[in-house]
Design a protein around this motif. Structure first.
Motif, PDB file in Angstrom:
ATOM      1  N   LEU A 241      10.749   0.952  -5.567  1.00 50.26           N
ATOM      2  CA  LEU A 241      11.423  -0.327  -5.363  1.00 50.26           C
ATOM      3  C   LEU A 241      12.217  -0.316  -4.060  1.00 50.26           C
ATOM      4  O   LEU A 241      12.213  -1.297  -3.301  1.00 50.26           O
ATOM      5  N   PHE A 242      12.899   0.795  -3.784  1.00 52.74           N
ATOM      6  CA  PHE A 242      13.609   0.937  -2.513  1.00 52.74           C
ATOM      7  C   PHE A 242      12.621   0.911  -1.345  1.00 52.74           C
ATOM      8  O   PHE A 242      12.850   0.252  -0.329  1.00 52.74           O
ATOM      9  N   LEU A 243      11.521   1.630  -1.508  1.00 52.15           N
ATOM     10  CA  LEU A 243      10.522   1.741  -0.451  1.00 52.15           C
ATOM     11  C   LEU A 243       9.915   0.378  -0.120  1.00 52.15           C
ATOM     12  O   LEU A 243       9.817  -0.011   1.047  1.00 52.15           O
ATOM     13  N   HIS A 244       9.534  -0.373  -1.141  1.00 52.74           N
ATOM     14  CA  HIS A 244       8.845  -1.645  -0.917  1.00 52.74           C
ATOM     15  C   HIS A 244       9.781  -2.702  -0.339  1.00 52.74           C
ATOM     16  O   HIS A 244       9.395  -3.452   0.578  1.00 52.74           O
ATOM     17  N   ALA A 245      10.995  -2.795  -0.863  1.00 50.52           N
ATOM     18  CA  ALA A 245      11.941  -3.789  -0.340  1.00 50.52           C
ATOM     19  C   ALA A 245      12.252  -3.528   1.126  1.00 50.52           C
ATOM     20  O   ALA A 245      12.236  -4.455   1.957  1.00 50.52           O
ATOM     21  N   ALA A 246      12.520  -2.267   1.472  1.00 47.53           N
ATOM     22  CA  ALA A 246      12.847  -1.928   2.865  1.00 47.53           C
ATOM     23  C   ALA A 246      11.644  -2.125   3.783  1.00 47.53           C
ATOM     24  O   ALA A 246      11.774  -2.642   4.899  1.00 47.53           O
ATOM     25  N   ALA A 247      10.453  -1.719   3.309  1.00 42.93           N
ATOM     26  CA  ALA A 247       9.245  -1.863   4.131  1.00 42.93           C
ATOM     27  C   ALA A 247       8.904  -3.332   4.352  1.00 42.93           C
ATOM     28  O   ALA A 247       8.490  -3.729   5.447  1.00 42.93           O
TER      29      ALA A 247
ATOM     30  N   ALA B 218      -4.183  12.024  -2.430  1.00 44.61           N
ATOM     31  CA  ALA B 218      -3.061  11.638  -3.295  1.00 44.61           C
ATOM     32  C   ALA B 218      -1.813  12.450  -2.971  1.00 44.61           C
ATOM     33  O   ALA B 218      -0.703  11.906  -2.888  1.00 44.61           O
ATOM     34  N   GLY B 219      -1.988  13.753  -2.771  1.00 42.70           N
ATOM     35  CA  GLY B 219      -0.846  14.608  -2.456  1.00 42.70           C
ATOM     36  C   GLY B 219      -0.250  14.295  -1.096  1.00 42.70           C
ATOM     37  O   GLY B 219       0.983  14.225  -0.939  1.00 42.70           O
ATOM     38  N   VAL B 220      -1.101  14.086  -0.098  1.00 38.59           N
ATOM     39  CA  VAL B 220      -0.616  13.787   1.255  1.00 38.59           C
ATOM     40  C   VAL B 220       0.100  12.439   1.278  1.00 38.59           C
ATOM     41  O   VAL B 220       1.169  12.302   1.890  1.00 38.59           O
ATOM     42  N   SER B 221      -0.456  11.436   0.591  1.00 42.33           N
ATOM     43  CA  SER B 221       0.181  10.107   0.590  1.00 42.33           C
ATOM     44  C   SER B 221       1.569  10.169  -0.038  1.00 42.33           C
ATOM     45  O   SER B 221       2.524   9.573   0.480  1.00 42.33           O
ATOM     46  N   SER B 222       1.698  10.898  -1.136  1.00 45.15           N
ATOM     47  CA  SER B 222       3.010  11.022  -1.779  1.00 45.15           C
ATOM     48  C   SER B 222       3.956  11.889  -0.950  1.00 45.15           C
ATOM     49  O   SER B 222       5.172  11.665  -0.954  1.00 45.15           O
ATOM     50  N   ALA B 223       3.404  12.871  -0.237  1.00 44.10           N
ATOM     51  CA  ALA B 223       4.234  13.724   0.612  1.00 44.10           C
ATOM     52  C   ALA B 223       4.808  12.953   1.793  1.00 44.10           C
ATOM     53  O   ALA B 223       5.832  13.351   2.356  1.00 44.10           O
ATOM     54  N   ILE B 224       4.172  11.844   2.165  1.00 43.04           N
ATOM     55  CA  ILE B 224       4.689  10.987   3.236  1.00 43.04           C
ATOM     56  C   ILE B 224       5.670   9.964   2.679  1.00 43.04           C
ATOM     57  O   ILE B 224       6.743   9.736   3.242  1.00 43.04           O
ATOM     58  N   THR B 225       5.329   9.349   1.545  1.00 37.96           N
ATOM     59  CA  THR B 225       6.144   8.248   1.031  1.00 37.96           C
ATOM     60  C   THR B 225       7.429   8.706   0.352  1.00 37.96           C
ATOM     61  O   THR B 225       8.449   8.014   0.434  1.00 37.96           O
ATOM     62  N   ALA B 226       7.415   9.848  -0.329  1.00 34.43           N
ATOM     63  CA  ALA B 226       8.623  10.291  -1.049  1.00 34.43           C
ATOM     64  C   ALA B 226       9.804  10.531  -0.101  1.00 34.43           C
ATOM     65  O   ALA B 226      10.912  10.026  -0.361  1.00 34.43           O
ATOM     66  N   PRO B 227       9.640  11.277   1.000  1.00 31.41           N
ATOM     67  CA  PRO B 227      10.772  11.446   1.924  1.00 31.41           C
ATOM     68  C   PRO B 227      11.215  10.131   2.564  1.00 31.41           C
ATOM     69  O   PRO B 227      12.404   9.896   2.762  1.00 31.41           O
ATOM     70  N   LEU B 228      10.235   9.268   2.880  1.00 33.48           N
ATOM     71  CA  LEU B 228      10.566   7.984   3.496  1.00 33.48           C
ATOM     72  C   LEU B 228      11.371   7.110   2.540  1.00 33.48           C
ATOM     73  O   LEU B 228      12.358   6.475   2.932  1.00 33.48           O
ATOM     74  N   ALA B 229      10.965   7.079   1.267  1.00 32.37           N
ATOM     75  CA  ALA B 229      11.690   6.287   0.266  1.00 32.37           C
ATOM     76  C   ALA B 229      13.114   6.796   0.093  1.00 32.37           C
ATOM     77  O   ALA B 229      14.058   6.003  -0.023  1.00 32.37           O
TER      78      ALA B 229
ATOM     79  N   SER C   2       0.837  -1.210   0.000  1.00 27.67           N
ATOM     80  CA  SER C   2       0.000   0.000   0.000  1.00 27.67           C
ATOM     81  C   SER C   2       0.868   1.254   0.000  1.00 27.67           C
ATOM     82  O   SER C   2       0.439   2.314  -0.461  1.00 27.67           O
ATOM     83  N   LEU C   3       2.115   1.147   0.515  1.00 21.33           N
ATOM     84  CA  LEU C   3       3.038   2.279   0.455  1.00 21.33           C
ATOM     85  C   LEU C   3       3.393   2.595  -0.990  1.00 21.33           C
ATOM     86  O   LEU C   3       3.546   3.761  -1.368  1.00 21.33           O
ATOM     87  N   VAL C   4       3.532   1.540  -1.795  1.00 23.86           N
ATOM     88  CA  VAL C   4       3.846   1.735  -3.212  1.00 23.86           C
ATOM     89  C   VAL C   4       2.679   2.424  -3.916  1.00 23.86           C
ATOM     90  O   VAL C   4       2.870   3.379  -4.686  1.00 23.86           O
ATOM     91  N   THR C   5       1.462   1.946  -3.651  1.00 28.18           N
ATOM     92  CA  THR C   5       0.282   2.584  -4.248  1.00 28.18           C
ATOM     93  C   THR C   5       0.171   4.036  -3.805  1.00 28.18           C
ATOM     94  O   THR C   5      -0.091   4.926  -4.624  1.00 28.18           O
TER      95      THR C   5
ATOM     96  N   LEU D 295      -1.267   5.226   5.515  1.00 29.18           N
ATOM     97  CA  LEU D 295      -1.237   5.172   4.061  1.00 29.18           C
ATOM     98  C   LEU D 295      -2.314   4.250   3.504  1.00 29.18           C
ATOM     99  O   LEU D 295      -2.886   4.527   2.448  1.00 29.18           O
ATOM    100  N   ILE D 296      -2.617   3.163   4.214  1.00 28.41           N
ATOM    101  CA  ILE D 296      -3.736   2.316   3.797  1.00 28.41           C
ATOM    102  C   ILE D 296      -5.032   3.123   3.821  1.00 28.41           C
ATOM    103  O   ILE D 296      -5.857   3.054   2.904  1.00 28.41           O
ATOM    104  N   SER D 297      -5.199   3.935   4.872  1.00 24.48           N
ATOM    105  CA  SER D 297      -6.395   4.781   4.975  1.00 24.48           C
ATOM    106  C   SER D 297      -6.481   5.761   3.821  1.00 24.48           C
ATOM    107  O   SER D 297      -7.551   5.971   3.239  1.00 24.48           O
ATOM    108  N   LEU D 298      -5.338   6.366   3.451  1.00 20.02           N
ATOM    109  CA  LEU D 298      -5.327   7.323   2.344  1.00 20.02           C
ATOM    110  C   LEU D 298      -5.609   6.626   1.013  1.00 20.02           C
ATOM    111  O   LEU D 298      -6.315   7.170   0.163  1.00 20.02           O
ATOM    112  N   VAL D 299      -5.063   5.420   0.838  1.00 22.95           N
ATOM    113  CA  VAL D 299      -5.332   4.663  -0.391  1.00 22.95           C
ATOM    114  C   VAL D 299      -6.817   4.331  -0.498  1.00 22.95           C
ATOM    115  O   VAL D 299      -7.433   4.473  -1.562  1.00 22.95           O
TER     116      VAL D 299
END
Length: 414
Positions: free
Chosen positions: A214-220, A301-312, A14-17, A159-163
């Protein structure tokens, strides 16, 4: 004791989505629908297939090795001259690139928020003080609050909630817009290429198949199953159920956005520049509810990407250059703050974005190839790719070469 594996579930995928359904995807899908109707829907089906293949390999690598893609790359390259060029390229494409794109993520979320609450007295007062985008401060604060907890389960649930919110918003908007169902089905299952649509097709696939996911999903995935009582086969079974739930759900969201734009704009004398134009155009067609749903989906969509991009970006850097907990936090915090600054002041760092596009264009096929080599390495043991998996993976890798060419080409002609 036998543990029953669910057919569908939501977890790290769901982080990837959440990452790929951002403002860029919303804009690309909206423009494709407005300009070509339902004709390019097949490209989204193709993109979800490629994403499923790459993300399954990334998750499997993380679960089997217990490490992210960055750590595995570091081990693979530790004795070669490629180590430092690869670190520099990932630093450029993922860390610096996500810093530039973060401004777009927050700006996209701000558009949605402004469409929902444009008459807020607080926002009006802040604008009177000369702040171009006050929403950026609030959205940045939300991203920081979620990431600051260092609680993987909390981040995953947010992120699941946002998806799920995006899914409900965009699918409901599609139903309200009353799409042409026969044309929609033809667009999905009968590929066609209208004149001038090549770059739009590549853009639709390119917003879904991105290297930092790919980095995000493997690490998560590695972190999710650390210390689990389940054996590797069970972990991989749960991971596959997660992948076949979250990734197609993200593709369904993209299909809904494109189809809504096709219903609202295609064949009509309207111009569309962003998703807010799409939201406002839906009012005479589907009523005020559609405007609210579309704006709410854009905000999510913007909030989910604003969380995942820095984390990735932090995960990628941590894999290549091991960071302490405080350094890991400083990495993602800096990216969020850069995004807030760019968005709140209305600055578009075109030179940095150009640089990031070129770096991402070079990085995607290299990382895809490195991932393919990693899942065929002895460290994977019995979980290495089969012959059939390798054939399919090579076909997807050839696709990444095409996307790479597109990214570099667009950057050069821009």
């Amino acid at each position: 004791m036998t543990i029953k594996t669910p057919l569908f579930t939501l977890g790290p995928a769901s982080l990837v989505t959440a990452a790929f359904i951002g403002p860029g995807t919303v804009i690309s899908a909206s423009l494709a629908g407005a300009n070509y109707g339902y004709a390019l829907l097949w490209a989204l089906l193709f993109s979800v297939f490629a994403t499923l293949i790459l993300q399954e390999m990334a998750a499997r690598l993380g679960i089997v090795t217990g490490q992210g893609l960055g750590e595995n790359l570091r081990l693979m390259l530790s004795q070669t001259w490629l180590k430092y060029p690869m670190i520099l390229l990932i630093l450029s494409a993922v860390v610096i690139g996500n810093s530039a794109y973060q401004g777009g993520n927050i700006s996209g979320a701000s558009m949605g928020a402004d469409a929902l609450w444009k008459h807020s007295w607080l926002i009006s007062a802040l604008r009177e003080q000369g702040l171009a985008n006050p929403w950026a401060l609030l959205i940045g604060a939300v991203a920081i609050a979620v990431l600051w907890q260092r609680n993987y389960l909390l981040i995953e649930r947010c992120l699941i909630s946002l998806v799920l919110l995006m899914s409900l918003a965009f699918l409901a908007t599609l139903l309200l817009s009353k799409p042409d169902v026969p044309a929609l089905l033809r667009g999905l299952f009968l590929p066609s290429l209208p004149a001038g649509a090549v770059l739009s097709v590549i853009a639709l696939v390119g917003t879904t198949v991105v290297p930092y996911s790919l980095f995000l999903h493997a690490a998560a995935s590695a972190r999710k199953w650390q210390g689990s009582s389940l054996d590797k086969k069970q972990q991989l079974a749960f991971s596959n159920a997660d992948i076949r739930t979250a990734i197609p759900l993200g593709d369904l969201i993209s299909i809904a956005i494109l189809s809504t734009a096709a219903a609202a704009f295609f064949g009509r004398a309207h111009q569309i520049n962003n998703a807010v134009d799409l939201a406002q155009s839906l009012q005479p067609l589907a009523g005020e509810a559609a405007v609210w749903l579309m704006a709410g989906g854009l905000l999510a969509a913007g909030v989910s990407s604003a969380i995942t991009a820095p984390l990735a970006a932090a995960y990628a850097l941590n894999g290549l250059i091991p960071l302490s907990k405080s350094q890991f936090r400083a990495c993602w915090l800096l990216i969020v703050l850069i995004g807030v600054g760019l968005s709140s002041m209305g600055i578009k760092p075109l030179a940095v974005i150009w640089f990031a596009q070129v770096a991402n264009g070079i990085l995607l096929p290299l990382i895809s190839l490195a991932l393919l080599l990693a899942v065929n390495s002895p460290i994977m043991g019995q979980y290495r790719n089969s012959f059939k998996q390798n054939i399919i993976a090579v076909m997807v890798w050839l696709l990444t070469l095409l996307l790479s060419s597109r990214s570099i080409y667009l950057a050069i002609i821009a």
